[in-house]
Design an enzyme around this catalytic site. Structure first.
Site, PDB file in Angstrom:
ATOM      1  N   ARG A  90      51.784  32.606  45.814  1.00 26.21           N
ATOM      2  CA  ARG A  90      50.752  33.161  44.917  1.00 26.21           C
ATOM      3  C   ARG A  90      50.147  32.048  44.063  1.00 26.21           C
ATOM      4  O   ARG A  90      48.954  32.064  43.779  1.00 26.21           O
ATOM      5  CB  ARG A  90      51.343  34.275  44.031  1.00 26.21           C
ATOM      6  CG  ARG A  90      51.633  35.566  44.788  1.00 26.21           C
ATOM      7  CD  ARG A  90      51.806  36.755  43.848  1.00 26.21           C
ATOM      8  NE  ARG A  90      52.957  36.650  42.980  1.00 26.21           N
ATOM      9  CZ  ARG A  90      54.198  37.017  43.305  1.00 26.21           C
ATOM     10  NH1 ARG A  90      54.449  37.518  44.497  1.00 26.21           N
ATOM     11  NH2 ARG A  90      55.186  36.904  42.433  1.00 26.21           N
ATOM     12  N   ALA A 107      47.618  38.849  40.387  1.00 24.69           N
ATOM     13  CA  ALA A 107      47.903  37.818  41.383  1.00 24.69           C
ATOM     14  C   ALA A 107      48.095  38.335  42.805  1.00 24.69           C
ATOM     15  O   ALA A 107      48.493  37.581  43.677  1.00 24.69           O
ATOM     16  CB  ALA A 107      49.148  37.055  40.949  1.00 24.69           C
ATOM     17  N   LYS A 129      61.064  41.981  37.226  1.00 24.40           N
ATOM     18  CA  LYS A 129      60.193  42.751  38.128  1.00 24.40           C
ATOM     19  C   LYS A 129      60.958  43.989  38.587  1.00 24.40           C
ATOM     20  O   LYS A 129      62.121  43.886  38.969  1.00 24.40           O
ATOM     21  CB  LYS A 129      59.808  41.904  39.335  1.00 24.40           C
ATOM     22  CG  LYS A 129      58.779  40.833  39.026  1.00 24.40           C
ATOM     23  CD  LYS A 129      58.335  40.103  40.282  1.00 24.40           C
ATOM     24  CE  LYS A 129      57.148  39.203  40.002  1.00 24.40           C
ATOM     25  NZ  LYS A 129      57.357  38.281  38.870  1.00 24.40           N
ATOM     26  N   LYS A 177      45.176  38.157  34.722  1.00 25.76           N
ATOM     27  CA  LYS A 177      44.100  38.571  35.633  1.00 25.76           C
ATOM     28  C   LYS A 177      44.632  39.387  36.818  1.00 25.76           C
ATOM     29  O   LYS A 177      43.978  40.315  37.280  1.00 25.76           O
ATOM     30  CB  LYS A 177      43.346  37.345  36.127  1.00 25.76           C
ATOM     31  CG  LYS A 177      42.528  36.671  35.037  1.00 25.76           C
ATOM     32  CD  LYS A 177      41.574  35.652  35.619  1.00 25.76           C
ATOM     33  CE  LYS A 177      40.926  34.836  34.506  1.00 25.76           C
ATOM     34  NZ  LYS A 177      40.009  33.811  35.030  1.00 25.76           N
ATOM     35  N   ASP A 182      57.160  42.661  34.249  1.00 26.60           N
ATOM     36  CA  ASP A 182      56.007  42.121  34.984  1.00 26.60           C
ATOM     37  C   ASP A 182      55.322  43.246  35.762  1.00 26.60           C
ATOM     38  O   ASP A 182      55.945  44.256  36.095  1.00 26.60           O
ATOM     39  CB  ASP A 182      56.468  41.074  36.008  1.00 26.60           C
ATOM     40  CG  ASP A 182      56.814  39.726  35.374  1.00 26.60           C
ATOM     41  OD1 ASP A 182      56.579  39.532  34.173  1.00 26.60           O
ATOM     42  OD2 ASP A 182      57.323  38.863  36.118  1.00 26.60           O
ATOM     43  N   MET A 183      54.033  43.032  36.077  1.00 26.30           N
ATOM     44  CA  MET A 183      53.327  44.018  36.911  1.00 26.30           C
ATOM     45  C   MET A 183      53.154  43.439  38.305  1.00 26.30           C
ATOM     46  O   MET A 183      52.765  42.291  38.462  1.00 26.30           O
ATOM     47  CB  MET A 183      51.970  44.366  36.283  1.00 26.30           C
ATOM     48  CG  MET A 183      51.300  45.540  36.940  1.00 26.30           C
ATOM     49  SD  MET A 183      52.313  47.053  37.017  1.00 26.30           S
ATOM     50  CE  MET A 183      52.082  47.718  35.369  1.00 26.30           C
ATOM     51  N   ARG A 206      51.249  42.142  27.864  1.00 26.68           N
ATOM     52  CA  ARG A 206      50.764  40.835  28.340  1.00 26.68           C
ATOM     53  C   ARG A 206      49.578  41.134  29.259  1.00 26.68           C
ATOM     54  O   ARG A 206      49.723  41.872  30.222  1.00 26.68           O
ATOM     55  CB  ARG A 206      51.838  40.106  29.142  1.00 26.68           C
ATOM     56  CG  ARG A 206      51.265  38.853  29.855  1.00 26.68           C
ATOM     57  CD  ARG A 206      52.131  38.376  31.026  1.00 26.68           C
ATOM     58  NE  ARG A 206      53.441  37.966  30.631  1.00 26.68           N
ATOM     59  CZ  ARG A 206      54.502  38.019  31.452  1.00 26.68           C
ATOM     60  NH1 ARG A 206      54.389  38.490  32.676  1.00 26.68           N
ATOM     61  NH2 ARG A 206      55.687  37.628  31.030  1.00 26.68           N
TER      62      ARG A 206
HETATM   63  C1  LIG Z   1      52.644  33.920  31.613  1.00 25.24           C
HETATM   64  C2  LIG Z   1      52.029  34.553  32.828  1.00 25.24           C
HETATM   65  C3  LIG Z   1      52.582  35.687  33.362  1.00 25.24           C
HETATM   66  C4  LIG Z   1      52.011  36.302  34.470  1.00 25.24           C
HETATM   67  N1  LIG Z   1      52.515  37.498  34.922  1.00 25.24           N
HETATM   68  C5  LIG Z   1      51.889  38.149  35.921  1.00 25.24           C
HETATM   69  C6  LIG Z   1      52.285  39.465  36.315  1.00 25.24           C
HETATM   70  O1  LIG Z   1      53.207  40.072  35.761  1.00 25.24           O
HETATM   71  N2  LIG Z   1      51.588  40.065  37.313  1.00 25.24           N
HETATM   72  C7  LIG Z   1      50.532  39.444  37.947  1.00 25.24           C
HETATM   73  O2  LIG Z   1      49.917  40.042  38.832  1.00 25.24           O
HETATM   74  N3  LIG Z   1      50.160  38.195  37.602  1.00 25.24           N
HETATM   75  C8  LIG Z   1      50.800  37.534  36.612  1.00 25.24           C
HETATM   76  N4  LIG Z   1      50.365  36.284  36.248  1.00 25.24           N
HETATM   77  C9  LIG Z   1      49.400  35.541  37.093  1.00 25.24           C
HETATM   78  C10 LIG Z   1      47.970  35.866  36.728  1.00 25.24           C
HETATM   79  O3  LIG Z   1      47.682  37.189  37.098  1.00 25.24           O
HETATM   80  C11 LIG Z   1      46.976  34.925  37.436  1.00 25.24           C
HETATM   81  O4  LIG Z   1      47.120  35.015  38.813  1.00 25.24           O
HETATM   82  C12 LIG Z   1      47.136  33.468  37.045  1.00 25.24           C
HETATM   83  O5  LIG Z   1      47.474  33.319  35.703  1.00 25.24           O
HETATM   84  C13 LIG Z   1      45.808  32.710  37.286  1.00 25.24           C
HETATM   85  O6  LIG Z   1      44.791  33.234  36.500  1.00 25.24           O
HETATM   86  P1  LIG Z   1      44.142  32.483  35.239  1.00 25.24           P
HETATM   87  O7  LIG Z   1      44.042  33.456  34.147  1.00 25.24           O
HETATM   88  O8  LIG Z   1      44.878  31.250  34.948  1.00 25.24           O
HETATM   89  O9  LIG Z   1      42.644  32.206  35.688  1.00 25.24           O
HETATM   90  P2  LIG Z   1      41.991  31.536  36.979  1.00 25.24           P
HETATM   91  O10 LIG Z   1      40.545  31.841  36.897  1.00 25.24           O
HETATM   92  O11 LIG Z   1      42.737  31.918  38.224  1.00 25.24           O
HETATM   93  O12 LIG Z   1      42.240  29.997  36.737  1.00 25.24           O
HETATM   94  C14 LIG Z   1      41.607  29.288  35.694  1.00 25.24           C
HETATM   95  C15 LIG Z   1      41.995  27.831  35.793  1.00 25.24           C
HETATM   96  O13 LIG Z   1      43.398  27.680  35.526  1.00 25.24           O
HETATM   97  C16 LIG Z   1      43.979  26.716  36.384  1.00 25.24           C
HETATM   98  N5  LIG Z   1      44.968  27.396  37.263  1.00 25.24           N
HETATM   99  C17 LIG Z   1      45.179  28.714  37.391  1.00 25.24           C
HETATM  100  N6  LIG Z   1      46.186  28.962  38.268  1.00 25.24           N
HETATM  101  C18 LIG Z   1      46.599  27.764  38.703  1.00 25.24           C
HETATM  102  C19 LIG Z   1      47.614  27.333  39.625  1.00 25.24           C
HETATM  103  N7  LIG Z   1      48.392  28.194  40.258  1.00 25.24           N
HETATM  104  N8  LIG Z   1      47.751  26.005  39.838  1.00 25.24           N
HETATM  105  C20 LIG Z   1      46.981  25.102  39.196  1.00 25.24           C
HETATM  106  N9  LIG Z   1      46.012  25.447  38.319  1.00 25.24           N
HETATM  107  C21 LIG Z   1      45.824  26.749  38.077  1.00 25.24           C
HETATM  108  C22 LIG Z   1      42.864  26.112  37.174  1.00 25.24           C
HETATM  109  O14 LIG Z   1      42.396  25.007  36.458  1.00 25.24           O
HETATM  110  C23 LIG Z   1      41.839  27.223  37.185  1.00 25.24           C
HETATM  111  O15 LIG Z   1      40.526  26.737  37.378  1.00 25.24           O
HETATM  112  C24 LIG Z   1      50.887  35.695  35.106  1.00 25.24           C
HETATM  113  C25 LIG Z   1      50.312  34.551  34.554  1.00 25.24           C
HETATM  114  C26 LIG Z   1      50.847  33.983  33.429  1.00 25.24           C
HETATM  115  C27 LIG Z   1      50.188  32.782  32.846  1.00 25.24           C
END
Ligand SMILES: Cc1cc2nc3c(=O)[nH]c(=O)nc-3n(C[C@H](O)[C@H](O)[C@H](O)COP(=O)(O)OP(=O)(O)OC[C@H]3O[C@@H](n4cnc5c(N)ncnc54)[C@H](O)[C@@H]3O)c2cc1C
Length: 306
Positions: free
Chosen positions: A287, A188, A97, A186, A131-132, A183
């Site tokens: 988060r 966070a 980061k 969505k 990372d963003m 990458r």
């Molecule tokens: C490899 C990776 C790198 C990332 N890097 C960044 C970054 O650089 N910047 C940034 O802003 N964000 C980052 N994120 C976080 C991302 O932005 C989301 O906040 C996070 O992945 C949740 O979104 P989702 O796509 O899983 O969908 P969502 O709609 O949030 O979740 C879908 C389903 O996944 C499961 N789930 C999701 N999150 C969780 C949790 N915390 N605990 C338990 N179950 C969960 C649940 O079953 C949920 O119903 C990263 C995520 C991943 C996987």
């Protein structure tokens, strides 16, 4: 939605970290999402990830670092991580980061620190993902990434973009021209509706649009999500367009949907697990709680049990 904003607000209150850490139960619960405090604990977690056929990305937890010395310590930590990857033979790259490297002190400091890590990764044939973070630093993060990418190869440094930001589709089009490895996730952080879509449906629609653009670009990208609808859309798009299973990778977080990680790996998809470790787990952990209301109930139940 209110719970999400409240948790994300609390995630920015560093003062609460020491308070939270005093509860042994709270700390114990972090182990679901955080691999430990040391590099060796993360190495062990990554061995387990590698064992079911997935690769990993190390993340040394720290952000919004306020002293130059601490940013330099972060560089040394990542150099040590890159060395340990080579020594142990585990399959992993690293995620950094820029606020961990001093972005909020001076962007040039963050650039120099990030450059030192990327240079080390280049020498070792490894890869650094930038990372963003929150939208206040999106522009400057992209600027620094582009400088690094101009100097180092496509397979040495990549960027993250977030589908909740209104600007992201245009940013993806822009970086694909370089080209660059992206990458998509969505997003966070807590963002105002002027910069981020307030409705989940729009965030998801934008995710799918960006995913299609990425997959059809011919460059190797990371599709980071645990959302089965996003994963199904990706599998379907790849199938329809004749995009090979090894032309992209799914990415998920340590401790989230391990069943899905293993299933995709079994089906022959490339899967990478993001493995965070370190003492500064508080904002990352908060988060993760914000992403799923059920996590909060789980915590409350356990805290009440003592
Ligand atoms: C490899 C990776 C790198 C990332 N890097 C960044 C970054 O650089 N910047 C940034 O802003 N964000 C980052 N994120 C976080 C991302 O932005 C989301 O906040 C996070 O992945 C949740 O979104 P989702 O796509 O899983 O969908 P969502 O709609 O949030 O979740 C879908 C389903 O996944 C499961 N789930 C999701 N999150 C969780 C949790 N915390 N605990 C338990 N179950 C969960 C649940 O079953 C949920 O119903 C990263 C995520 C991943 C996987």
């Amino acid at each position: 939605m209110v719970a999400r904003s409240a948790l994300l607000y609390l995630s920015r209150q560093e003062g609460l970290k020491d308070f939270a850490a005093r509860f042994r139960t709270f700390k114990k619960l972090t182990t679901r999402f955080v691999a430990g405090e040391t590099i060796e604990e993360a190495v062990e977690a990554i061995r387990a990830v590698n064992a079911f056929g997935a690769t990993a990305s190390f993340d040394h937890l720290n952000e919004s670092v306020g002293s130059v010395e601490e940013t330099e310590a972060e560089v040394r930590e990542y150099q040590q991580v890159l060395a340990r990857i080579d020594e142990t033979g585990i399959k992993s790259n690293v995620s950094i980061k820029l606020t961990q490297f001093g972005l909020e002190i001076d962007p040039e400091l963050a650039y120099r620190n990030a450059r030192a890590v990327v240079e080390d990764a280049a020498r070792r044939g490894n890869f650094v993902r930038v990372d963003m973070e929150q939208s206040a630093v999106t522009g400057v993060t992209l600027d620094i990434f582009k400088r690094l990418r101009a100097e180092f190869g496509l397979d040495t440094v990549g960027i993250v973009l977030q589908s909740y930001l209104r600007r992201t589709y245009a940013d993806v089009e822009d970086v694909l021209k370089i080209p660059a490895r992206v990458r998509i996730c969505k997003g966070a952080y807590n963002e105002p509706p002027e910069v981020a879509f307030p409705n989940k449906a729009d965030v998801d629609d934008n995710y799918v649009r960006v995913m299609k653009l990425l997959l059809s670009s011919g460059t190797y990208h990371g599709i980071a999500t645990h959302d089965e609808r996003m994963i199904d859309a990706t599998v379907e798009h790849a199938g329809r367009e004749g995009i090979a299973k090894d032309a992209f990778e799914f990415q998920m977080l340590y401790g989230v949907r391990r069943d899905l990680q293993m299933k995709l790996a079994r089906e022959g998809y490339r899967v990478r697990v993001y493995v965070p470790y370190g003492r500064h787990w508080y904002p990352y952990f908060m988060r993760r709680l914000a992403e799923r209301p059920a996590n909060v109930w789980f915590i409350m139940k356990n805290l009440l049990k003592g």
